[in-house]
Scaffold this active site. Sequence first.
Site, mmCIF file in Angstrom:
data_model
loop_
_atom_site.group_PDB
_atom_site.id
_atom_site.type_symbol
_atom_site.label_atom_id
_atom_site.label_comp_id
_atom_site.label_asym_id
_atom_site.label_seq_id
_atom_site.Cartn_x
_atom_site.Cartn_y
_atom_site.Cartn_z
ATOM 1 N N ARG A 79 0.859 -1.196 0.000
ATOM 2 C CA ARG A 79 0.000 0.000 0.000
ATOM 3 C C ARG A 79 0.893 1.242 0.000
ATOM 4 O O ARG A 79 2.108 1.145 0.187
ATOM 5 C CB ARG A 79 -0.931 0.007 1.208
ATOM 6 C CG ARG A 79 -0.224 -0.246 2.530
ATOM 7 C CD ARG A 79 -0.787 0.539 3.658
ATOM 8 N NE ARG A 79 -0.683 1.963 3.449
ATOM 9 C CZ ARG A 79 0.451 2.671 3.632
ATOM 10 N NH1 ARG A 79 1.573 2.060 3.984
ATOM 11 N NH2 ARG A 79 0.457 3.965 3.442
ATOM 12 N N ARG A 88 -7.258 -0.588 -7.303
ATOM 13 C CA ARG A 88 -7.419 0.568 -6.417
ATOM 14 C C ARG A 88 -7.479 1.817 -7.298
ATOM 15 O O ARG A 88 -6.452 2.292 -7.781
ATOM 16 C CB ARG A 88 -6.279 0.662 -5.396
ATOM 17 C CG ARG A 88 -6.209 -0.541 -4.468
ATOM 18 C CD ARG A 88 -5.522 -0.207 -3.163
ATOM 19 N NE ARG A 88 -6.322 0.689 -2.347
ATOM 20 C CZ ARG A 88 -5.862 1.267 -1.235
ATOM 21 N NH1 ARG A 88 -4.623 1.052 -0.835
ATOM 22 N NH2 ARG A 88 -6.628 2.056 -0.530
ATOM 23 N N ASP A 135 -2.512 10.674 -2.507
ATOM 24 C CA ASP A 135 -2.715 9.631 -3.505
ATOM 25 C C ASP A 135 -3.049 10.218 -4.873
ATOM 26 O O ASP A 135 -2.846 9.571 -5.892
ATOM 27 C CB ASP A 135 -3.837 8.693 -3.061
ATOM 28 C CG ASP A 135 -3.405 7.821 -1.911
ATOM 29 O OD1 ASP A 135 -2.994 6.682 -2.171
ATOM 30 O OD2 ASP A 135 -3.448 8.280 -0.757
ATOM 31 N N ASN A 139 -6.321 11.944 -0.104
ATOM 32 C CA ASN A 139 -5.411 11.206 0.773
ATOM 33 C C ASN A 139 -6.261 10.335 1.694
ATOM 34 O O ASN A 139 -7.492 10.373 1.659
ATOM 35 C CB ASN A 139 -4.526 12.182 1.565
ATOM 36 C CG ASN A 139 -3.345 11.470 2.216
ATOM 37 O OD1 ASN A 139 -2.624 10.716 1.559
ATOM 38 N ND2 ASN A 139 -3.153 11.700 3.499
ATOM 39 N N HIS A 159 -25.735 41.517 7.384
ATOM 40 C CA HIS A 159 -26.588 41.448 8.576
ATOM 41 C C HIS A 159 -25.805 40.742 9.678
ATOM 42 O O HIS A 159 -25.330 39.616 9.498
ATOM 43 C CB HIS A 159 -27.879 40.685 8.302
ATOM 44 C CG HIS A 159 -28.654 40.385 9.551
ATOM 45 N ND1 HIS A 159 -29.310 41.355 10.252
ATOM 46 C CD2 HIS A 159 -28.837 39.232 10.240
ATOM 47 C CE1 HIS A 159 -29.888 40.819 11.317
ATOM 48 N NE2 HIS A 159 -29.609 39.521 11.326
ATOM 49 N N HIS A 187 -25.159 40.417 14.278
ATOM 50 C CA HIS A 187 -25.704 40.571 15.626
ATOM 51 C C HIS A 187 -24.671 41.288 16.502
ATOM 52 O O HIS A 187 -24.346 40.824 17.592
ATOM 53 C CB HIS A 187 -26.066 39.203 16.197
ATOM 54 C CG HIS A 187 -27.194 38.538 15.479
ATOM 55 N ND1 HIS A 187 -28.375 38.206 16.098
ATOM 56 C CD2 HIS A 187 -27.341 38.155 14.184
ATOM 57 C CE1 HIS A 187 -29.191 37.640 15.218
ATOM 58 N NE2 HIS A 187 -28.574 37.593 14.053
#
Length: 547
Positions: free
Chosen positions: A50, A92, A237, A247, A432, A434
């Site tokens: 891998r 893959r 990857d 990834n 807008h 607060h």
Amino acid sequence: MAHPPIRPSLAWDDGCITAVDQRALPTEHRSLRLCSVDEVIEAITSLAVRGAPAIGLAGALGVALSADRHRTQDGTDEQAVRTDAQRMVSARPTAVNLARAVERALKRLPEGAGAVLAEAQAMLAEDIEVNQAAVDRAARLVTELCPGRPLRILTHCNTGRLATAAVGTALGTILHLARAGCVEEVLVGETRPLLQGARLTAWELAEAGVPHRLCTDSAGPAALGRGMADCVLVGADRVTANGDVANKIGTYSLAVAAARHRIPFVVVAPESSWDHTLPNGSGIVIEERDRAEVTAFAGTPTTPLGTRAYNPAFDVTPAELITAIVTERRTVRPAPPSGPEAELAELCRELYQRGWMPGTAGNISVRTPAAENEQALITPSGRGKGTLRAADMVRIQATTGRPARTGGPKPSAETAIHAAIYRRTDADAVIHVHSPYATTVATRHARADQAGSVRLEGHELLKGLGLADPTGTSVPVFVNWPDVDRIAADVDHHLAAHPAPAPALLIAEHGITVWGRDLAQAKDRLECLEAIFHLLLLAGTGPAPAL
């Protein structure tokens, strides 16, 4: 600094491929001997082999293996080899390295099996050289980004020699820095569901004698929030043309947290991981793996029978969250997003940090050019304003508030109010918020069932509103009806009746709305009004309510 001895993770040995079996680590270090294409595919799909560079090299060696096995009296059965090659590419799909390495090996196929093997072995040697160059470049960058101290580095998945021919990418960079005495500690994400971080990265760090600690994937962002890392280093990857990065799953959440806490987030990957055929990450095919990987542990079920699972192998990190992408040839700093969407996102973050747009409160919009059919961009509904990205903005019809596109996030709940302002004024931006002082004044001068106003006179800051008469103005106070459309109707009626209104309005218990020719002017007006209301409240006199 001298580089350490090379210890390849893959090799060609007497007609077969040898590789470290990454499934067995850390309890056992054993080698695989792969003598058929089926065995290569099984090694790739089971993650015995891998890491994007490593599976690419395994694919290239697999083509050589197939060519060797399909020799004929006339040369090579090319069709059989190409069939095997396609099977390997499909094993893959997310990592671009696999498809590219197989394609490169196949180009030598007409020359015979020996030429294919020579090409695959050349790729092994190149991978070592390429990764070493990327590691050297990335190490210099990290020391520039985080100068003058031993580094605490967070990394994810495994990007060391096991994931490449020998050197590694992100983990190779960490080991390089450690050999130079620049690393205090490495924080290793476990990397669910197969624990590549816990099993493999921790093993490589322990083998090299580098101080490290393991953390759960979900703890990584919290560690960044607590200041436990100076830098995040990961591999890739696939990298798309705009710098989006695929990834191992869990990378995106680390990138979001790193951006939130202003921690460098660096990707180390070879040029072969770039896919310029894809403009951005939306086109990346994300591999989903067997649900048993997350519904069971060591073969023992951990969930109720029949539980479904979402088990993607990868995620995509947007370029805007990445500090730099380092290859063997260059350091790419993805350009920050530009345009009105990015401007909206940046202003949201600024006002959020000032406490004027807490949580999901508040909204901002800006008209886009007339050539785009009087459209506007507005912040989405129900989204935290401190983490909005350019891609989150919603396109609407400016004067109606209707979404211009189907799907995606919903526009802000107060969109109808913005539309009323765009219909009745020449504004090109509306904010807008607060903000505390304006909201307090709005609440003090509210009426139960009808609009009122606040008279402002004699303040030097009134000049900042760009009024025809800068000595005084009235700011309307609208009832905060539960139905936003009713508030919008009141605003529309008021603006129709006042052709030259003050560029602002208050909503009882609900903050202030301002507008201007652009976001900069609207923001300036907002700040002037908030300062005026602050002065009035400090004086304790406050403006008298007027109808």
